[in-house]
Design a protein around this motif. Structure first.
Motif, PDB file in Angstrom:
ATOM      1  N   ILE A 243       1.055  -0.989  -0.100  1.00 13.70           N
ATOM      2  CA  ILE A 243       0.018   0.007   0.069  1.00 13.70           C
ATOM      3  C   ILE A 243       0.965   1.550   0.327  1.00 13.70           C
ATOM      4  O   ILE A 243       0.884   1.936  -0.445  1.00 13.70           O
ATOM      5  N   GLU A 244       1.937   1.530   0.290  1.00  9.62           N
ATOM      6  CA  GLU A 244       2.573   2.393   1.203  1.00  9.62           C
ATOM      7  C   GLU A 244       3.704   2.853  -0.467  1.00  9.62           C
ATOM      8  O   GLU A 244       3.388   3.817  -0.915  1.00  9.62           O
ATOM      9  N   ARG A 245       3.835   1.207  -0.883  1.00 11.15           N
ATOM     10  CA  ARG A 245       4.701   2.043  -2.374  1.00 11.15           C
ATOM     11  C   ARG A 245       3.966   1.801  -3.598  1.00 11.15           C
ATOM     12  O   ARG A 245       4.372   2.680  -4.601  1.00 11.15           O
ATOM     13  N   GLY A 246       2.387   2.013  -3.408  1.00 11.02           N
ATOM     14  CA  GLY A 246       1.865   2.092  -3.944  1.00 11.02           C
ATOM     15  C   GLY A 246       1.734   1.184  -5.196  1.00 11.02           C
ATOM     16  O   GLY A 246       1.004   1.084  -6.364  1.00 11.02           O
ATOM     17  N   THR A 247       2.240  -0.118  -4.620  1.00 13.86           N
ATOM     18  CA  THR A 247       2.109  -1.428  -5.892  1.00 13.86           C
ATOM     19  C   THR A 247       0.596  -2.159  -5.773  1.00 13.86           C
ATOM     20  O   THR A 247       0.355  -2.346  -7.188  1.00 13.86           O
ATOM     21  N   LEU A 248       0.269  -2.282  -4.698  1.00 12.69           N
ATOM     22  CA  LEU A 248      -1.066  -2.276  -5.102  1.00 12.69           C
ATOM     23  C   LEU A 248      -2.504  -1.995  -5.950  1.00 12.69           C
ATOM     24  O   LEU A 248      -3.066  -2.047  -6.258  1.00 12.69           O
ATOM     25  N   ASP A 249      -2.410  -0.349  -6.179  1.00  9.10           N
ATOM     26  CA  ASP A 249      -2.723   0.519  -6.766  1.00  9.10           C
ATOM     27  C   ASP A 249      -2.735   0.505  -8.201  1.00  9.10           C
ATOM     28  O   ASP A 249      -3.392   0.368  -8.943  1.00  9.10           O
ATOM     29  N   ARG A 250      -1.162  -0.177  -8.213  1.00 11.95           N
ATOM     30  CA  ARG A 250      -1.217  -0.317  -9.388  1.00 11.95           C
ATOM     31  C   ARG A 250      -1.768  -1.406 -10.379  1.00 11.95           C
ATOM     32  O   ARG A 250      -2.402  -1.161 -11.532  1.00 11.95           O
ATOM     33  N   PHE A 251      -1.951  -2.766  -9.078  1.00 12.18           N
ATOM     34  CA  PHE A 251      -2.061  -3.592  -9.655  1.00 12.18           C
ATOM     35  C   PHE A 251      -3.904  -3.679  -9.819  1.00 12.18           C
ATOM     36  O   PHE A 251      -4.588  -4.163 -10.505  1.00 12.18           O
ATOM     37  N   LEU A 252      -4.980  -3.030  -9.226  1.00  8.57           N
ATOM     38  CA  LEU A 252      -6.089  -2.239  -8.616  1.00  8.57           C
ATOM     39  C   LEU A 252      -6.066  -2.110 -10.420  1.00  8.57           C
ATOM     40  O   LEU A 252      -7.923  -1.422 -10.421  1.00  8.57           O
ATOM     41  N   VAL A 253      -5.521  -0.945 -10.628  1.00 11.93           N
ATOM     42  CA  VAL A 253      -5.538  -0.679 -12.198  1.00 11.93           C
ATOM     43  C   VAL A 253      -5.842  -1.887 -13.253  1.00 11.93           C
ATOM     44  O   VAL A 253      -5.925  -1.126 -14.876  1.00 11.93           O
ATOM     45  N   THR A 254      -5.536  -2.847 -12.893  1.00  9.98           N
ATOM     46  CA  THR A 254      -4.851  -3.430 -14.037  1.00  9.98           C
ATOM     47  C   THR A 254      -6.136  -4.552 -14.307  1.00  9.98           C
ATOM     48  O   THR A 254      -7.219  -4.993 -13.600  1.00  9.98           O
TER      49      THR A 254
END
Length: 258
Positions: free
Chosen positions: A86-97
């Protein structure tokens, strides 16, 4: 279904690749259960001589307890990895895939399950080297590892759910520290239920950690009680499915809040 399987495969591959790049993590987390096994096994060895304990050596009794306790300890802080993403933004990037949300959860479940199974096998082998006996044979040991994986997935799913909902490391750490010892010591991990005070025995009966232990010990006994193993394993399996579904729902709730 194909998209779910494919997404789960790639997300799991990603997680396992990261884990294999740092195998020292698995080795370091084994130090604590080794201390429990050898220290508690020697320190409380005479407990097995108490009337009502059941006649088995304390080492035989404690190996399943250490396996399950390790699964609880190992998986309770799974949410910290989710916090990192969450803090690195990795999860957010996966959620737009296009990857399915359930695939993200499944990958975490598989990673935790494999880590738990590996460490459980190491503890079993250490117990064997120390002189523990497993009358239930390979089938009983398979039930023990499966029980450890199930209770581990329950704790990992709840930890990830907490991370997705509160998004605060201190809350995760505080809650896990508060629950870890009660979950373990208000169970049959280190003491036979017949020797417990009445109120602790009642709490232990409703404790999912005891469900895992009772299922494993029933399968590991000289005369395996498969009815008891199934009776304790079934609610644990149901709880696992519920917590994984809850974690999946939490991913969707997290996405809506962004």
């Amino acid at each position: 279904m194909t998209a779910l399987v494919t997404g789960t495969w790639w997300m799991t591959h990603r997680r396992l690749a990261a884990l294999l790049r740092n195998p020292a993590v698995l080795a370091m987390t084994l130090m604590q259960p080794m201390i429990w096994l050898f220290l508690f096994g020697e320190l409380f060895g005479k407990v097995a001589e108490l009337p009502g304990f059941g006649g088995r050596s304390y080492l035989d009794y404690i190996v399943p307890g250490v396996v399950i306790m390790n699964a609880v300890s190992l998986n309770s802080f799974a949410g910290m990895a989710t916090m990192d993403e969450i803090e690195r933004g990795t999860l957010d990037r996966f959620l737009v895939t296009p990857v399915r949300r359930s695939a993200l959860v499944n990958a975490g479940v598989i990673e935790q399950a494999l880590s738990t199974a590996f460490q459980s096998l190491v503890i079993i082998l250490l117990g064997l080297a120390a002189g523990a006996d497993y009358p239930g044979g390979l089938t009983g040991l398979a039930v023990l590892v499966a029980a450890a994986v199930l209770i581990g997935v329950v704790l990992a799913a709840l930890s990830n759910t907490l991370a997705l909902l509160v998004r605060d490391r201190n809350t995760i750490i505080g809650l896990n520290v508060m629950l870890l010892l009660p979950l373990t010591f208000l169970s049959s991990a280190f003491m036979a239920k017949d020797l417990m005070p009445s109120w602790i025995r009642h709490v232990a009966t409703a404790n999912p950690v005891s469900w895992a232990l009772d299922s494993a010990r029933a399968a590991l006994s000289d005369d395996p009680d498969w009815g008891s193993a199934a009776a304790h394993g079934s609610p644990l399996l149901a709880l696992t499915m519920v917590t994984v579904a809850l974690a999946t729902h939490s991913v969707r709730s997290y996405q809506k809040s962004r």
